[in-house]
Design an enzyme around this catalytic site. Structure first.
Site, PDB file in Angstrom:
ATOM      1  N   ASN A   1      -5.859   9.845   6.026  1.00 60.17           N
ATOM      2  CA  ASN A   1      -4.869   9.735   4.940  1.00 60.17           C
ATOM      3  C   ASN A   1      -4.707  11.150   4.357  1.00 60.17           C
ATOM      4  O   ASN A   1      -5.441  11.667   3.694  1.00 60.17           O
ATOM      5  CB  ASN A   1      -5.357   8.755   3.813  1.00 60.17           C
ATOM      6  CG  ASN A   1      -4.397   8.481   2.621  1.00 60.17           C
ATOM      7  OD1 ASN A   1      -4.106   9.250   1.836  1.00 60.17           O
ATOM      8  ND2 ASN A   1      -3.608   7.397   2.844  1.00 60.17           N
TER       9      ASN A   1
ATOM     10  N   ASN B   1      -5.093   3.098 -11.630  1.00 53.36           N
ATOM     11  CA  ASN B   1      -5.840   4.326 -11.219  1.00 53.36           C
ATOM     12  C   ASN B   1      -5.087   5.582 -11.436  1.00 53.36           C
ATOM     13  O   ASN B   1      -3.886   5.587 -11.015  1.00 53.36           O
ATOM     14  CB  ASN B   1      -6.776   4.184 -10.011  1.00 53.36           C
ATOM     15  CG  ASN B   1      -5.862   4.625  -8.778  1.00 53.36           C
ATOM     16  OD1 ASN B   1      -5.844   5.967  -8.876  1.00 53.36           O
ATOM     17  ND2 ASN B   1      -5.311   3.903  -8.079  1.00 53.36           N
TER      18      ASN B   1
ATOM     19  N   CYS C   1       1.473   9.112  -3.496  1.00 54.87           N
ATOM     20  CA  CYS C   1       0.727   9.116  -4.434  1.00 54.87           C
ATOM     21  C   CYS C   1       1.301   9.337  -5.777  1.00 54.87           C
ATOM     22  O   CYS C   1       1.883  10.287  -5.866  1.00 54.87           O
ATOM     23  CB  CYS C   1      -0.475  10.188  -4.175  1.00 54.87           C
ATOM     24  SG  CYS C   1      -1.577  10.072  -5.392  1.00 54.87           S
TER      25      CYS C   1
ATOM     26  N   GLY D   1      -1.738  -4.583  -0.382  1.00 55.98           N
ATOM     27  CA  GLY D   1      -1.080  -4.571  -1.849  1.00 55.98           C
ATOM     28  C   GLY D   1      -1.629  -5.829  -2.372  1.00 55.98           C
ATOM     29  O   GLY D   1      -0.955  -7.003  -2.138  1.00 55.98           O
TER      30      GLY D   1
ATOM     31  N   GLY E   1      -8.006  -3.070  -0.615  1.00 55.49           N
ATOM     32  CA  GLY E   1      -8.373  -1.904  -1.489  1.00 55.49           C
ATOM     33  C   GLY E   1      -9.152  -2.420  -2.833  1.00 55.49           C
ATOM     34  O   GLY E   1     -10.343  -2.848  -2.502  1.00 55.49           O
TER      35      GLY E   1
ATOM     36  N   GLY F   1      -5.764  10.818  -8.704  1.00 54.26           N
ATOM     37  CA  GLY F   1      -5.040  12.218  -8.531  1.00 54.26           C
ATOM     38  C   GLY F   1      -5.760  12.987  -7.260  1.00 54.26           C
ATOM     39  O   GLY F   1      -5.968  14.105  -7.351  1.00 54.26           O
TER      40      GLY F   1
ATOM     41  N   ILE G   1       2.187  -1.371   0.537  1.00 51.52           N
ATOM     42  CA  ILE G   1       2.617  -0.590  -0.384  1.00 51.52           C
ATOM     43  C   ILE G   1       1.539   0.266  -1.065  1.00 51.52           C
ATOM     44  O   ILE G   1       0.404  -0.116  -1.048  1.00 51.52           O
ATOM     45  CB  ILE G   1       3.519  -1.189  -1.607  1.00 51.52           C
ATOM     46  CG1 ILE G   1       2.314  -2.309  -1.999  1.00 51.52           C
ATOM     47  CG2 ILE G   1       4.437  -1.820  -0.726  1.00 51.52           C
ATOM     48  CD1 ILE G   1       3.012  -2.899  -3.476  1.00 51.52           C
TER      49      ILE G   1
ATOM     50  N   GLY H   1      -3.891  -4.240  -6.685  1.00 49.24           N
ATOM     51  CA  GLY H   1      -4.765  -5.646  -6.992  1.00 49.24           C
ATOM     52  C   GLY H   1      -3.666  -6.730  -6.652  1.00 49.24           C
ATOM     53  O   GLY H   1      -2.508  -6.667  -6.585  1.00 49.24           O
TER      54      GLY H   1
HETATM   55  C1  LIG Z   1      -8.839   4.136  -6.875  1.00 49.00           C
HETATM   56  C2  LIG Z   1      -7.887   4.173  -5.937  1.00 49.00           C
HETATM   57  C3  LIG Z   1      -7.539   5.312  -5.122  1.00 49.00           C
HETATM   58  C4  LIG Z   1      -6.458   5.394  -4.128  1.00 49.00           C
HETATM   59  N1  LIG Z   1      -6.466   6.503  -3.613  1.00 49.00           N
HETATM   60  C5  LIG Z   1      -5.531   6.534  -2.550  1.00 49.00           C
HETATM   61  C6  LIG Z   1      -5.133   7.659  -1.587  1.00 49.00           C
HETATM   62  O1  LIG Z   1      -5.778   8.796  -1.742  1.00 49.00           O
HETATM   63  N2  LIG Z   1      -4.307   7.880  -0.856  1.00 49.00           N
HETATM   64  C7  LIG Z   1      -3.627   6.607  -0.509  1.00 49.00           C
HETATM   65  O2  LIG Z   1      -2.642   6.984   0.138  1.00 49.00           O
HETATM   66  N3  LIG Z   1      -3.523   5.575  -1.248  1.00 49.00           N
HETATM   67  C8  LIG Z   1      -4.557   5.538  -2.476  1.00 49.00           C
HETATM   68  N4  LIG Z   1      -4.588   4.212  -3.094  1.00 49.00           N
HETATM   69  C9  LIG Z   1      -3.790   3.120  -2.961  1.00 49.00           C
HETATM   70  C10 LIG Z   1      -4.411   2.122  -1.819  1.00 49.00           C
HETATM   71  O3  LIG Z   1      -4.710   2.634  -0.689  1.00 49.00           O
HETATM   72  C11 LIG Z   1      -3.344   0.912  -1.663  1.00 49.00           C
HETATM   73  O4  LIG Z   1      -2.328   1.381  -1.051  1.00 49.00           O
HETATM   74  C12 LIG Z   1      -3.195   0.187  -2.992  1.00 49.00           C
HETATM   75  O5  LIG Z   1      -4.284   0.206  -3.905  1.00 49.00           O
HETATM   76  C13 LIG Z   1      -2.779  -1.297  -2.925  1.00 49.00           C
HETATM   77  O6  LIG Z   1      -3.767  -1.990  -2.296  1.00 49.00           O
HETATM   78  P1  LIG Z   1      -4.790  -2.947  -3.059  1.00 49.00           P
HETATM   79  O7  LIG Z   1      -3.764  -3.671  -3.988  1.00 49.00           O
HETATM   80  O8  LIG Z   1      -5.594  -3.784  -1.861  1.00 49.00           O
HETATM   81  O9  LIG Z   1      -5.722  -1.892  -3.995  1.00 49.00           O
HETATM   82  C14 LIG Z   1      -5.640   4.370  -4.029  1.00 49.00           C
HETATM   83  C15 LIG Z   1      -5.908   3.026  -4.589  1.00 49.00           C
HETATM   84  C16 LIG Z   1      -7.049   2.975  -5.754  1.00 49.00           C
HETATM   85  C17 LIG Z   1      -7.217   1.449  -6.222  1.00 49.00           C
END
Ligand SMILES: Cc1cc2nc3c(=O)[nH]c(=O)nc-3n(C[C@H](O)[C@H](O)[C@H](O)COP(=O)(O)O)c2cc1C
Ligand SMILES: Cc1cc2nc3c(=O)[nH]c(=O)nc-3n(C[C@H](O)[C@H](O)[C@H](O)COP(=O)(O)OP(=O)(O)OC[C@H]3O[C@@H](n4cnc5c(N)ncnc54)[C@H](O)[C@@H]3O)c2cc1C
Ligand SMILES: Cc1cc2nc3c(=O)[nH]c(=O)nc-3n(C[C@H](O)[C@H](O)[C@H](O)COP(=O)(O)OP(=O)(O)OC[C@H]3O[C@@H](n4cnc5c(N)ncnc54)[C@H](O)[C@@H]3O)c2cc1C
Ligand SMILES: Cc1cc2nc3c(=O)[nH]c(=O)nc-3n(C[C@H](O)[C@H](O)[C@H](O)COP(=O)(O)O)c2cc1C
Ligand code: FES
Ligand code: FES
Lengths: 255, 304, 304, 255
Positions: free
Chosen positions: B99, B69, B129, B242, B264, B72, B190, B216
């Site tokens: 956050n 993703n 980020c 993560g 997530g 931003g 992470i 993912g």
């Molecule tokens: C679409 C999307 C937007 C995200 N936006 C943020 C964010 O605004 N702030 C943040 O700390 N992490 C953000 N993340 C990261 C997630 O919080 C998480 O750390 C990361 O996706 C790993 O977890 P997952 O594999 O379960 O998705 C975002 C992830 C995704 C997929």
């Protein structure tokens, strides 16, 4: 909003690479309206695939979806057979705003953008005119369905069927002759941009259904951004899955 | 019934399952699916001092067992959050984690101050980020950068401070230690790994931002490793995330050392994922005769 | 028929598909499946000066769309290779790449010297193995470490030198530049990402080494990103790898900037993978009217 | 060595969680010998699963595999039905060394380690004695198959079937009374270790079939290491897929 597996009632392949499914999902059909979409799980893939609602049969509880195989996910979906189950999340998004059926409407569909317009055409019936554009005769879909709902013009880029050329001249003619109160359109971006510009020159409302790559499908992840301009000129990113997929044409900024 | 409640930096969560930042908006979108008060907590969409539009689309790409993703940090800004979203969220019985992100140290401090009197329960400092040009991950990839922003924010923050680390670093442990020594009350990790996909027919990156953050199941082994390394090196609690997609994944992450987990990307294929994970953990623990989820935290025994 | 041949650091490969080090032994095992002379090249199992036993088992774990390994450079040593394996390999018409590893700079130099008079075509300096206690990745995670070993080895090496980088770093570009400026003739990346899996029933890491190297499709987006960053920053050719499992993946990697690719883990599920990739690239190029595979290298056009 | 999809002829579940497949693969059967194994692709999983050859029917060209569902991969495999195709790589590894059928042999199988011994028992026929150990009566498999090939003793840990206890007392009795030239064993590590120690005290050759997690299955990736000791006492890591799965008992170092 529902998320579960539903049974596939029938599967057809009207033209090579385009699939026409009917799925039995009464609860979902009861909630849904034209222009909304569903988000379909494709096996173990991490992302669902958004597909517009093509038709809703409130009697039988059947949802109809028509989609083209574009990549791996839609290919996998197309392998599902009648009797298999499809994991569907929906109905999602804001559909088309349907005026009093007494109003006159034009629907303009391009290629695989035609399916979401079918229920709109049915809503207006004879007071609707459908303009459907395809590359060539071998890409034509849903023309019979539209023809049995409303007046229908088919255009092909190569003139191999119906009128030669894009949908724009036919739309301009309809705006002048048929004088609709509203135009609904779905199709490739360049077509939508042309329609947006054309309609801006006429006293007609216009709604466009947009596509964007999606994650959650419900408005939580903000990936399906689409630039919009408010009346005060301020630009923003709206989200196709939640604020759309249908937008008022004048609010959309094509980049 | 096993006890699922956990304590993170003095805040009690009814269970260890938190929805990950950026994947759950400000909570409204999933209330049609289940009562979001069932969640241990919600890590809210990354917030900045001022409204941010985010990056142009496409902002998402599919990858094997994962996704990229490049949102931003699109968000309405902290004031709009306090006005439009917090009152709604406070009607829910779940822990709220703000956050927060910024381009400068001052930005971070400003948001922390604005939130100081609010009813959010925890802050999660997003110094990781990968999708913004300024700030963001820039702070998260060096010990000095990370320590500096934590030190400054600690002066303005009233709530306990989690610091969310970037996995795109050579030495995650030293960064974790650096933020701990500046007073971080917990560490979450992470964030996403930087990745890229190319549409070979168009010869263009799939993402308009060219690169984006990988999350993912694909990243799960990297996340488990980093959580294990960090949990063994710091005293503050670790929130692990993560690639968690099942109760077993959550348990694995907790055995690696996480006191709670975030979910997530898994929600995109299954909106019910967090609830299924909570229920699955409950039944795994009960099936194993474990009375309290805390008993599994950090219990993996290394071979050597 | 499109021309598939490519040139890496002065050596011509009949096609850009190389089997990745550690995944193809010294070549004998796959000859029952196809003529290994069809390969563009073979990157041989990592070699050390003396025989190494490697790590205790288990050495492999499955992960979503990937795997972890912790082989730890088991190999018979360079002399046994020269005696037992090279003569066999020289009967094949393919480019031979000796992947060399060591615990000290002297080790690396010694192997390079031993190979100087041999008929291997290229050296691949493995400063990125995450599975050994000393040396290996330690050299690969800092610019100074990487530059130092390259500088020393260059004095002993007769063949062109590829340097294989670790992805477990904050800034892959500066490491690539550092090794380029010391005379590396090419850069190969990525080696594996460090990961971990836990058997939750036994509460033990699956791997005896606790952690191991992640490879397979899961890492592909990270590999594409790093190849793209590095190819845009150095002048020497880049050999791209990490998760390539299909001809389209190989084409994506080359559009990102790789002049050739390596295929590793994909062979474990399909022993024919390298041949299918060669054939698939040929037909993709022909289908797109591209006469020479070199025409696609680095052609991705970033959005911004 | 062959790698392709073959058709499943039949599928049975003799006891819950254990599956018994017959696959039509004449080329593979023609090449294979007892104690070798095949490496099976499980859908989109990154690693294949090694399964021993249980029986080879050179007449019909059918391969028989018997496996237990342990994790996700074997679960996925167990969903395959007759008529489906299984992607098989094999035959792999070094099987059992079969002496002249005039010799006397004992085969010792523990739990899901029994399948690879069936063809060995058939080779020796009446001059073979099979000792099969299971946790309990509900875990007993292949006892009929063994009984129709050779003399068979079943042991269960809880005494719910056959002799109570492990296979070791029964083996010791056989070593003393039946005086085999060779013992073949496959099963859990503690059992194999016990057999190794026991056989070392008798003038009998002993071959063990080992398990280790695998990658390539052909000897190229070196992940399936197993510690061995050469006659000169030197330790090394051999590889189960290529040097094994069958090893001479005295060369194996159990850690
Ligand atoms: C679409 C999307 C937007 C995200 N936006 C943020 C964010 O605004 N702030 C943040 O700390 N992490 C953000 N993340 C990261 C997630 O919080 C998480 O750390 C990361 O996706 C790993 O977890 P997952 O594999 O379960 O998705 C975002 C992830 C995704 C997929
Ligand atoms: C609201 C909406 C309604 C749609 N309705 C229909 C319909 O009724 N019939 C139909 O044939 N198609 C429709 N589409 C387009 C359809 O979603 C894509 O063709 C499909 O997602 C492509 O998936 P794939 O697996 O074939 O392609 P891949 O390239 O393998 O997909 C990779 C990723 O990109 C996304 N993606 C690729 N192309 C598009 C696209 N054009 N729009 C959105 N996401 C895309 C996929 O969803 C997936 O996440 C609609 C799209 C949207 C946003
Ligand atoms: C040479 C050989 C012959 C075998 N023959 C048989 C047989 O005939 N019948 C039978 O039921 N089982 C047999 N096994 C064991 C069988 O391979 C494992 O039970 C199976 O791989 C487990 O896979 P899973 O998907 O159920 O487990 P998961 O835990 O999901 O597997 C994860 C990974 O670990 C590996 N793994 C897990 N357990 C084992 C194990 N015990 N041995 C090797 N790899 C393992 C898997 O192959 C996979 O790579 C044999 C093993 C070997 C090495
Ligand atoms: C079992 C195994 C052993 C490996 N051994 C080596 C090695 O000896 N030297 C080396 O440079 N890389 C080694 N690698 C890394 C691969 O060469 C390659 O960089 C990595 O696996 C990524 O490619 P892939 O995803 O196609 O497997 C090994 C990888 C695996 C899976
Ligand atoms: S797809 Fe998640 S917000 Fe639209
Ligand atoms: S599994 Fe690859 S060497 Fe044995």
């Amino acid at each position: 909003m529902i998320c579960r597996e539903f049974e596939i009632v029938s599967r057809q392949e009207p033209i090579p690479g385009v699939f026409d499914y009917k799925i039995h999902c009464p609860e979902l059909v009861a909630e849904a309206s034209p222009g909304q979409f569903v988000h379909i799980r494709c096996g173990e893939r991490s992302l669902r695939r958004p597909i517009s609602i093509c038709a809703l049969d409130r009697g039988t509880g059947e949802l109809r979806l028509v989609f083209e195989v574009r990549g791996e996910g839609t290919r996998e979906l197309s392998h599902l057979a009648a009797g298999d189950r499809m994991d569907i999340l929906g109905p999602l998004g804001h559909g088309f705003e349907l005026l009093d059926p007494g109003a006159r409407a034009v629907v303009v569909g391009g290629g695989i953008g035609t399916p979401p317009l079918l229920e709109v055409a049915r809503h207006y019936g004879e007071r609707c005119q459908a303009i459907l554009g395809f590359r060539s005769v071998k890409n034509v879909i849903l023309d019979q369905d539209f023809a049995s709902a409303c007046g229908t013009v088919v255009c092909t880029d190569d003139g191999s069927w119906g009128v030669r050329g894009t949908v724009l001249p036919a739309l301009e003619a309809a705006l002048q002759g048929f004088c609709p109160q509203i135009v609904y359109a779905c199709g490739p971006k360049p077509m939508l941009k042309g329609i947006q510009e054309l309609c801006a020159r006429y006293p007609v409302r216009c709604q466009l259904s947009l596509e964007e790559r999606m994650g959650c499908g419900v408005g939580a992840c903000l990936v399906c951004a689409c630039k919009t301009r408010a009346e005060d000129g301020q630009e923003n990113y709206a989200h196709v899955c939640k604020d759309g997929p249908v937008f008022e044409a004048q609010s959309v900024v094509f980049e | 019934m096993a006890n699922l409640s956990v304590n993170i930096a003095g805040v009690t969560l009814k269970n260890p399952v938190i929805t990950a930042s950026g994947c759950f908006g400000f909570g409204r979108e999933y209330e049609d699916f289940y009562d979001i008060s069932r969640l241990g907590g919600i890590s809210l969409k990354g917030m900045t001092a001022k409204k941010r539009l985010g990056n142009p689309p496409p902002r998402i790409a599919e990858t094997p067992a994962g996704m990229l993703n490049s949102v931003g940090l699109q968000n309405p800004g902290v004031d709009a959050f306090l006005r439009d979203d917090l009152p709604y969220l406070k009607t829910k019985d779940t822990v709220l984690i703000a956050n927060i992100a910024g381009s400068t140290v001052e930005d971070y401090c400003e948001i922390a101050s604005r939130l100081a009197d609010s009813e959010v329960d925890l802050l999660e400092l997003n110094i990781s980020c990968p999708n913004v040009k300024e700030g963001g991950v820039a702070f998260g990839v060096s010990c000095e950068g990370a320590a500096g922003v934590v030190r400054a924010v600690k002066r303005h923050a009233r709530q306990p401070l989690l610091v969310k680390l970037s996995p795109n670093v050579t030495d995650i442990v030293s960064i974790a230690k650096a933020v701990e020594s500046e007073g971080a009350n917990g560490i979450s990790l992470i964030n996403t790994l930087l990745g890229m996909r190319i549409d070979i027919e168009r010869r263009r990156p799939v993402l308009y931002n060219n690169v984006g953050g990988l999350s993912g199941p694909a990243v799960f082994p990297v996340a488990v490793r980093m959580v294990w390394q960090v949990a063994n090196a710091v005293k503050v609690p670790v929130v692990g995330m993560g690639g968690i997609a099942s109760a077993k994944d959550a348990i694995e992450m907790m055995m690696a050392g996480a006191s709670a987990v975030q979910v997530g990307a898994a929600m995109f294929s299954d909106p019910m994922a967090p609830v299924k994970i909570i229920e699955g953990m409950e039944s795994w623990l009960s099936g194993h005769g474990i009375a309290d989820v805390g008993e599994i935290v950090g219990t993996v025994r290394p071979w050597s």
